[in-house]
Design an enzyme around this catalytic site. Structure first.
Site, PDB file in Angstrom:
ATOM      1  N   SER A 262       0.810  -1.223   0.000  1.00  0.00           N
ATOM      2  CA  SER A 262       0.000   0.000   0.000  1.00  0.00           C
ATOM      3  C   SER A 262       0.843   1.272   0.000  1.00  0.00           C
ATOM      4  O   SER A 262       0.347   2.332  -0.396  1.00  0.00           O
ATOM      5  CB  SER A 262      -0.937   0.013   1.213  1.00  0.00           C
TER       6      SER A 262
ATOM      7  N   HIS B 100      -4.584  -1.967  -4.545  1.00  0.00           N
ATOM      8  CA  HIS B 100      -4.115  -3.312  -4.931  1.00  0.00           C
ATOM      9  C   HIS B 100      -5.240  -4.262  -4.572  1.00  0.00           C
ATOM     10  O   HIS B 100      -6.233  -3.857  -3.953  1.00  0.00           O
ATOM     11  CB  HIS B 100      -2.834  -3.700  -4.183  1.00  0.00           C
TER      12      HIS B 100
END
Lengths: 666, 666
Positions: free
Chosen positions: B222, B487
């Site tokens: 992230s 993601h």
């Protein structure tokens, strides 16, 4: 793929018959009065359909109500405040009453105890009716002295003006966004996080997501979802172009006219059907077949040629193009319809019949053409192009004489020829082509991710070549091109695997240490990044082991067997062993059984790997479908209809709208 | 979630340090001469960035070349055929030469053998430069007597005219299309395959897919992906707003100006940062922090308030809104930056400080506001709304005094207040808000799918409420709203589970028989389909066990504990036990360890279930991220920039284009 796989591939959908909460009496029928088409159904104006009514009287089980179904039920249609008996409204004779019984299990405990619930049924069916006026309708079944089941029906107000001459509908069976991402990774070179080339799908101007769930279950199979894509009606697993009723016959279920049938009936344009599956498989079959049992392969092939023969229905004159595998339904014998020779039957109706790629390429584009290139499913891209020795010895030659089908076309070769034939024969009336990359799904089922991604890349290459061909023919601007799927599998890539390290470890838990996640996933080794640098030469890559060269914007991995492979998973598997290497000796078979319903690791599969226990019922030989919305890529006339998030039935309505197929009268 | 989880959540990204093929010397640097920003980099005209050059001389290992790095390398910029020394081109002093050594492992065998490769480095860094003219540049590093590393840089030709006043960027951390599909299934009622309500995301007019892969690995974390979304530059796992160099310091890596920094610098508009994570976590952190080590939580919090202090950089004046968890970086102590009290530090700079939802709701919209509502990550929607006893006893009160944070706002409450404050304070200059549903990701990591989907539904509810608030404020047409992810995880749903049957079976293999696939998946039981019929009353559902009622278009499951649950999987797991039931006693912990790197089934988790062995390295306590492209939903000014398939960096360029942030001079 060897012919014996045929049964297993189908088994996944057909035999998963007795688990969990489809222990419902009948899909879309929570009460004792059943109306098909059910509540919340949309229609294309003028689309033919059947109506099936059932009144249920359970004899035993938790719903038992005496077991005497009402024979005096009535059925009416309400439109704009005016209610008429259905026979009056549709101008047909009142159907005769039918009666039957069926049984079901309330849950797994009832199944284990061998305690089925018995239901007695009274029923009627209205055949080949249509609704022509746009707007809302209420269909009302009255039974048991005033109990009512109502269904809200909507005839969509769609265009009667045609905006596209042709439609190409590409279906990547089982294809998800996750798979496209993985295919891009192994086939397209990346420099510092920037791809140097794009998937053809990535270039489409409009992206949508379609929801694939069934009428009566949230997971679909390919029959059910093809029915939704082609008819605009959600149905039940295993059903082709019908709603599934509870009667014994698989040929009396209420039918739904398909996009192919409507298009041919109204425009006299040409229809093409292309698949890498055996051609009687669900996705091609649903264009012409009408049965709740996708396993009626012989009848499916008869429907391609002759349409529906047991009821009055669309006057179907056959497709211009029918290309695929499944020769066992064509040469005469136990697996063809009534033992007949369908090569002869097609030829008798004027079809040119071809059985290998050489003949296909040489074929005239003037004639209707049947191309059947193998027994069962056709060979996979990976076997046709890289591990070619796997084509030998399969006894899958399309003449049924136990030779090997070594000269098979790929999806691209079939699709380009289909376009040529369709355009040659239908320059005036236009045409509709469905082209299916079937083995994305089939190879995902068997956890053979390399082969599945090879099929996906072949689809993308086919889309690219087709667009070029349409452009060459001067009809690109007149052709709506859609690329989508019918459902997903729970596939994704979570990292990489050092296969050399994995193989060197002796302990199963140590082998897992070969897996690299996050930063340790590293870069794709399939495109040989270390052999090239900079943005140049990206259109050409060479596989040193096979000498395979890809040029002219054709993108496939240059190395299918790198040291660092993809760490992929499906999320719903049988017991299996994993070594994360390409299966060089042919399509994978992860599990096998010694007793019918107990699948365990196949001892021949991935022998250097570690064992992973599955989560699926032990009766499942392979992975299963998943819930996820699937992508829709659109370009051409009406492309704007396919953006955003919508239901799979909206694909049908979008195509019908663009083709102007709505009719306000017969 | 108990505070001790803090370390574990981060561990997934930080500690997966020694597997497979990230055994590369340095990301984006395949040769001995390294240029950051590397080849194939795009820039926003006028965006500040640093340049880092490194020359590597391996002492040992397969690349050993003597171990003497060239101290006399040169660096030049070529534009329109004219080449200049970089110091001349940028008008800065020639940087001083730096030297260091670092080590790496060539592969897992080298790691196991304890044989690191040693590399000696010479380096220079050019700080806070920018490129103002659109077009192509070539950056050339010359070293070792004429060896060259060239980088192609492109300054995109973007708008300097502003087309949107405000931007709201919603990030569902780890959110995929698959998860959205599952959330829709459990929260929105369906009748015969037709949803009776829509997700707010489903209503967005424009859909895109973004590719999330890293600069130097195909799986991202992230930090890295947030850097791409906020700066337009792909980076390395764990890196926030920098490219990762090989030096020891985590604070000297080459920086990239973020959308928040550029927006504030050029427009003096307001910035809001909202997350359900501890606020120093990667996704919020990447808006202001610049370090290759996302674990520098104290420094991250200092950067929110003070910006970059060790180098000349954007003159950052702090966000108008900073809402989230992570009190342990605010109250003075071991985990705050230099032991300081950041509540006091923020208050000293004029911030209103609130620590619970009551105070948040009562807070004025006139002031800059800091809201820190818990230690570590904030409570999950499922615990705040259904299993509320789990909020007690966590010693997570934001004052650090070991009370329980029982009065926490949700993402919706934080986001609506953020919008009010931003609009009140920036009606003229406009504003940028990032709002993150962080625990979609965090609960996917721990295989707690119910909690993850609850967080996703809370995000959708937040998006819906935010659009209504923007409309109420009269600024909806002036606000670009994006909903996307950073993601994925390899999550999908493959069927249903009869939990009663599963629990009744004694044998692990028999328990798998409780799983129903295809038709046997049945329908969602989470929305109580049997308690309602027809299309009416779909906006209201009641949970009988908790009395929870949802009205006014708020969609959450009415029953989180039905007999038939979802058969879900992640595809990359530690060893665990599965019973497919909601974890009523708090967030799930599937695996635990007795030795540091050997995670096995946690004996307290899902005790009625069956054991499934993982495929991840046994050092992993939880699931990991996946490759899949993630969806982008766009509405508002410039929505058309976000359709189709593109790279995650294009989100930055799209927002910058819409805000007109390109500058052809300082």
């Amino acid at each position: 793929m060897a012919p014996h796989f045929l049964g297993i591939v189908v088994a996944a959908a057909l035999l998963a018959s007795t688990n969990a909460q489809s222990f419902q009496r009948l899909g879309a029928c929570p009460t004792f009065g059943c109306v098909f088409p059910p509540d919340q159904t949309d229609f294309l104006a003028g689309q033919f359909f059947d109506i099936r009514l059932e009144v249920h009287a359970p004899v035993n089980g938790s719903e038992a109500n005496g077991g005497v179904p009402d024979p005096n039920f009535t059925f009416s249609i309400t439109k704009d405040g005016s209610t008429q008996r259905a026979s009056t409204y549709f101008g047909v004779a009142e159907p005769t009453l039918e009666r039957w019984n069926f049984t079901w299990y309330e849950d797994l405990f009832a199944r284990d105890a061998g305690s089925p619930s018995v239901v007695r049924v009274t029923s009627k069916a209205y055949r080949r009716v249509a609704l022509y006026e746009a707007g809302e309708y209420t269909a009302t079944l009255s039974y048991n002295n005033g109990t009512k089941t109502t269904a809200s029906w909507l005839v969509r107000d769609l265009a009667t003006v045609r905006r596209t001459k042709n439609v190409v509908l590409f279906i990547g069976d089982g294809m998800t966004t996750n798979m496209i991402t993985a295919a891009r990774l192994i086939a397209h070179k990346s420099v510092n996080g920037r791809y140097q080339s794009k998937m053809q799908m990535d270039k489409f101007p409009v992206l949508g997501h379609q929801m694939t769930h069934s009428l009566d279950s949230f997971i679909t199979d390919s029959a059910n979802s093809a029915t939704a894509l082609y008819t605009g009606h959600k149905s039940t697993v295993n059903a082709l172009g019908v709603y599934a009723d509870s009667s014994k016959s698989p040929f009396d279920d209420p039918k739904l006219e398909t996009i192919a049938e409507i298009f041919q009936r109204l425009t006299h344009g040409g229809v093409g059907i292309v698949s890498t599956a055996f051609i009687a498989d669900a996705t091609p079959a649903a264009l012409t077949a009408h049965t709740r049992d996708r396993g009626q392969y012989g009848a499916v092939v008869d429907s391609f040629l002759n349409g529906i023969t047991n009821y009055t229905w669309t006057n179907w004159t056959g497709p211009d193009v029918l290309f695929g595998g499944g020769a066992e339904q064509f040469f005469p014998g136990k697996t063809s319809f009534q033992g007949k020779d369908y090569y002869k039957a097609f030829a008798a109706k004027g079809y040119n019949v071809v059985q290998n790629n050489t003949a296909l390429q040489a074929a005239s584009s003037e004639s209707k053409t049947l191309g059947i290139f193998s027994v069962s499913n056709m060979a996979k891209w990976l076997d046709r192009n890289v591990y070619t020795k796997n084509l030998v010895g399969n006894k899958d030659a399309p003449d049924g004489k136990n030779g090997s089908a070594t000269d098979q076309p790929g999806l691209k070769e079939m699709t380009l020829k289909a376009i040529d034939i369709l355009q040659t024969r239908n320059a005036d009336n236009g045409w509709f082509l469905m082209s299916e990359a079937a083995s994305i799904d089939k190879q995902m089922h068997t956890l053979d991710y390399d082969r599945a991604l090879g099929e996906l890349l072949e689809l993308d290459d086919t889309v690219k070549a087709s667009i070029a061909r349409l452009d060459h023919l001067g009809i690109l601007k007149d052709t709506l091109v859609l690329v989508t799927a019918d459902h997903g599998h729970g596939f994704d890539v979570m990292g990489s695997v050092d296969t050399k390290y994995l193989e060197a470890q002796e302990d199963d838990r140590d082998k897992r240490g070969a897996i690299g996640v996050y930063r340790e996933s590293g870069l794709s080794q399939y495109t040989n990044p270390n052999s090239e640098s900079g943005p140049s030469s990206n259109a050409s890559s060479v596989n040193n082991s096979t000498g395979l060269t890809f040029t002219d914007g054709t993108y496939f991995p240059s190395n299918w067997d790198p040291r660092y492979t993809l760490f992929s998973a499906l999320g719903a598997d049988p017991d299996r062993r994993e070594n994360y290497q390409v299966h060089k000796n042919g399509p994978r078979k992860p599990a096998s059984n010694s007793t019918p319903d107990d699948y365990v690791v196949d001892y021949r599969d991935a022998v250097t790997g570690f064992v992973v226990n599955g989560t699926l019922p032990i009766s499942e030989a392979q992975g299963v479908h998943s819930l996820t919305d699937v992508p829709v890529f659109a370009q051409g006339p009406c492309q704007e209809l396919f953006g955003g998030v919508y239901n799979n039935i909206d694909i049908f309505f979008g195509m019908a709208d663009c083709l102007g197929l709505a009719r306000d009268k017969l």
